[in-house]
Design an enzyme around this catalytic site. Structure first.
Site, PDB file in Angstrom:
ATOM      1  CB  SER A 138      48.887  51.179  48.261  1.00  0.00           C
ATOM      2  OG  SER A 138      47.845  52.112  48.041  1.00  0.00           O
ATOM      3  CE1 TYR A 151      46.186  47.223  45.850  1.00  0.00           C
ATOM      4  CE2 TYR A 151      45.570  49.324  46.828  1.00  0.00           C
ATOM      5  CZ  TYR A 151      46.410  48.583  46.016  1.00  0.00           C
ATOM      6  OH  TYR A 151      47.463  49.199  45.380  1.00  0.00           O
TER       7      TYR A 151
HETATM    8  N1  NAP Z   1      47.686  52.597  40.118  1.00  0.00           N
HETATM    9  C1  NAP Z   1      47.536  53.058  41.346  1.00  0.00           C
HETATM   10  O1  NAP Z   1      46.736  54.006  41.594  1.00  0.00           O
HETATM   11  C2  NAP Z   1      48.346  52.493  42.480  1.00  0.00           C
HETATM   12  C3  NAP Z   1      48.315  53.151  43.720  1.00  0.00           C
HETATM   13  C4  NAP Z   1      49.043  52.641  44.777  1.00  0.00           C
HETATM   14  C5  NAP Z   1      49.804  51.502  44.609  1.00  0.00           C
HETATM   15  N2  NAP Z   1      49.801  50.864  43.390  1.00  0.00           N
HETATM   16  C6  NAP Z   1      50.606  49.646  43.271  1.00  0.00           C
HETATM   17  O2  NAP Z   1      51.570  49.826  42.247  1.00  0.00           O
HETATM   18  C7  NAP Z   1      51.963  48.544  41.759  1.00  0.00           C
HETATM   19  C8  NAP Z   1      51.953  48.571  40.244  1.00  0.00           C
HETATM   20  O3  NAP Z   1      50.601  48.723  39.784  1.00  0.00           O
HETATM   21  P1  NAP Z   1      50.214  49.565  38.491  1.00  0.00           P
HETATM   22  O4  NAP Z   1      49.430  50.710  38.940  1.00  0.00           O
HETATM   23  O5  NAP Z   1      51.432  49.784  37.663  1.00  0.00           O
HETATM   24  O6  NAP Z   1      49.187  48.587  37.801  1.00  0.00           O
HETATM   25  P2  NAP Z   1      49.219  47.670  36.497  1.00  0.00           P
HETATM   26  O7  NAP Z   1      49.825  48.391  35.348  1.00  0.00           O
HETATM   27  O8  NAP Z   1      47.826  47.134  36.369  1.00  0.00           O
HETATM   28  O9  NAP Z   1      50.219  46.496  36.904  1.00  0.00           O
HETATM   29  C9  NAP Z   1      49.895  45.445  37.760  1.00  0.00           C
HETATM   30  C10 NAP Z   1      50.864  44.336  37.437  1.00  0.00           C
HETATM   31  O10 NAP Z   1      50.730  43.267  38.364  1.00  0.00           O
HETATM   32  C11 NAP Z   1      50.828  42.063  37.628  1.00  0.00           C
HETATM   33  N3  NAP Z   1      50.194  40.947  38.310  1.00  0.00           N
HETATM   34  C12 NAP Z   1      48.957  40.891  38.844  1.00  0.00           C
HETATM   35  N4  NAP Z   1      48.728  39.677  39.359  1.00  0.00           N
HETATM   36  C13 NAP Z   1      49.857  38.950  39.122  1.00  0.00           C
HETATM   37  C14 NAP Z   1      50.227  37.610  39.398  1.00  0.00           C
HETATM   38  N5  NAP Z   1      49.397  36.754  40.021  1.00  0.00           N
HETATM   39  N6  NAP Z   1      51.470  37.186  39.021  1.00  0.00           N
HETATM   40  C15 NAP Z   1      52.319  38.037  38.376  1.00  0.00           C
HETATM   41  N7  NAP Z   1      52.012  39.305  38.089  1.00  0.00           N
HETATM   42  C16 NAP Z   1      50.793  39.755  38.452  1.00  0.00           C
HETATM   43  C17 NAP Z   1      50.092  42.375  36.336  1.00  0.00           C
HETATM   44  O11 NAP Z   1      50.432  41.400  35.370  1.00  0.00           O
HETATM   45  P3  NAP Z   1      49.497  41.173  34.064  1.00  0.00           P
HETATM   46  O12 NAP Z   1      49.884  42.297  33.132  1.00  0.00           O
HETATM   47  O13 NAP Z   1      49.905  39.832  33.592  1.00  0.00           O
HETATM   48  O14 NAP Z   1      48.073  41.254  34.546  1.00  0.00           O
HETATM   49  C18 NAP Z   1      50.653  43.755  36.038  1.00  0.00           C
HETATM   50  O15 NAP Z   1      51.907  43.677  35.412  1.00  0.00           O
HETATM   51  C19 NAP Z   1      51.000  47.539  42.398  1.00  0.00           C
HETATM   52  O16 NAP Z   1      51.614  46.960  43.520  1.00  0.00           O
HETATM   53  C20 NAP Z   1      49.854  48.414  42.863  1.00  0.00           C
HETATM   54  O17 NAP Z   1      49.137  47.838  43.945  1.00  0.00           O
HETATM   55  C21 NAP Z   1      49.108  51.350  42.322  1.00  0.00           C
END
Ligand code: NAP
Length: 245
Positions: A138, A151
Site C-alpha cells: 500500500s 497498517y
Molecule cells: N481498499 C484500499 O483502499 C486499499 C488500499 C491499499 C491497499 N489495499 C490492500 O489491497 C488488498 C485487498 O484489499 P481490498 O481493498 O480488496 O479489501 P477487502 O475487499 O476488504 O478484502 C480483504 C480480504 O482479506 C481477507 N482477509 C482478512 N484477514 C484474513 C485472514 N486472517 N485470513 C484470510 N483472509 C483474510 C478478507 O477475507 P474475509 O472476506 O474472509 O474477511 C478479504 O477477502 C489488501 O492487502 C489491502 O491492504 C487496499
C-alpha cells in the site's frame, strides 16, 4: 494456459483481478477463509471462462497451515505462473494504540502472514525458475502517518521484504512485483467518504495484470500516487510532525 493463484481471493481487488484472468482462460487456484463466498466466486469465474478453479480455505494467520496449502497448490497446478497475495485488513488505529495484543494481531495479518507465505513459496519458484509473485502492499507503507501507522508499518515491512525477495528471485527468472494502491472503494474502506482520488477495484485489477504481463517491479495504482507519495516521503520531519495526516 496461465496458472494463477490468489491468496485472499474474496477481496474485492482480488476478485476483479481473478475475473480478468478467467476471461483469458486461465486455470485458477483461489485461497480464502470464507468457504461459502469462495465457492460463489469460483462458480462465477467458471462462467466467465476459467476452465478449472481450485479452492482452498486458509486463515493466513494459521502459519502452520501454509506448508500444507502450498503443497496442495503445486500438486494441483504443477507450476504457478502468477501468484497474487491480496489479503488484508484495515486496523482500527486507536484500538491498536490501546492494546499490544491487537496491534500485534493486525501486524500479523497485514505483515507477518504475507512474509511467512512468501518465505514458504520462494523455494518453489526458485525450483521452477519462472513466474510472477505479485504482492499487494500500500502507499500507506511509504511513510507512517498518525492515523494508520500500524497498517502502514505492516505494509512497509511487506514492501521491504518484497524488495529483497525481488533481488533474490531476479537471478532465477522470477519477477516479484510490489503493488501499491492508493484509496480503493472496497469493503475495507466502506465507511470512508469517497472523493476524486478514489479508484475502483477494476482499475487496480487492470494495473495488476498489466504489471504482471510487463514484468514491472513496483507499481503505484493509479499512477498519480507515485508523485503524491514522492512529495509525502520528502516532507521534512519538522513539518510532518505538525501535520495531521
Ligand atoms: N481498499 C484500499 O483502499 C486499499 C488500499 C491499499 C491497499 N489495499 C490492500 O489491497 C488488498 C485487498 O484489499 P481490498 O481493498 O480488496 O479489501 P477487502 O475487499 O476488504 O478484502 C480483504 C480480504 O482479506 C481477507 N482477509 C482478512 N484477514 C484474513 C485472514 N486472517 N485470513 C484470510 N483472509 C483474510 C478478507 O477475507 P474475509 O472476506 O474472509 O474477511 C478479504 O477477502 C489488501 O492487502 C489491502 O491492504 C487496499
Amino acid at each position: 494456459m496461465q496458472k494463477v493463484v490468489i491468496i485472499g481471493a474474496t477481496s474485492a481487488i482480488a476478485e476483479s483481478t481473478a475475473r480478468l484472468y478467467a476471461a483469458r482462460g486461465a486455470q485458477l487456484f483461489l485461497v480464502a477463509r470464507n468457504a461459502v463466498r469462495l465457492k460463489d466466486i469460483a462458480d462465477d469465474l467458471r462462467v466467465r471462462g476459467a476452465p478449472e478453479v481450485f479452492q482452498a480455505t486458509l486463515d493466513v494467520n494459521d502459519v502452520q497451515d501454509h506448508a500444507r496449502l502450498i503443497e496442495q497448490i503445486w500438486t494441483s497446478l504443477g507450476h504457478v505462473d502468477v501468484l497474487l497475495v491480496a489479503h488484508g485488513t484495515l486496523p482500527d488505529q486507536a484500538r491498536c494504540e490501546a492494546s499490544v495484543e491487537w496491534a500485534l494481531r493486525e501486524f500479523g495479518t497485514n505483515g507477518a502472514s504475507t512474509i511467512a507465505l512468501l518465505t514458504a513459496v520462494a523455494p518453489r519458484f526458485e525450483t521452477q525458475r519462472k513466474g510472477v509473485i505479485a504482492v499487494i502492499s500500500s502507499v500507506a507503507g511509504d511513510r507512517g502517518r498518525q492515523s494508520n501507522y500500524l497498517y502502514g508499518s505492516a505494509k512497509a515491512a511487506v514492501t521491504a521484504f518484497a524488495s529483497g525477495l525481488r533481488q533474490r528471485m531476479a537471478k532465477v527468472g522470477v519477477n516479484v512485483i510490489t503493488i501499491k494502491p492508493g484509496f480503493v472503494d472496497t469493503p475495507m474502506t466502506r465507511d470512508f467518504k469517497k472523493g476524486a482520488l478514489w479508484a475502483r477495484p477494476d482499475d487496480i485489477a487492470l494495473g495488476i495484470a498489466h504489471a504482471a504481463d510487463r514484468g514491472r517491479s513496483v507499481v503505484y495504482l493509479p499512477w498519480f500516487w507515485l508523485p503524491i507519495m514522492l512529495i509525502i516521503r520528502h516532507v521534512p520531519e519538522f513539518i510532518f510532525k505538525r501535520l495531521k495526516l
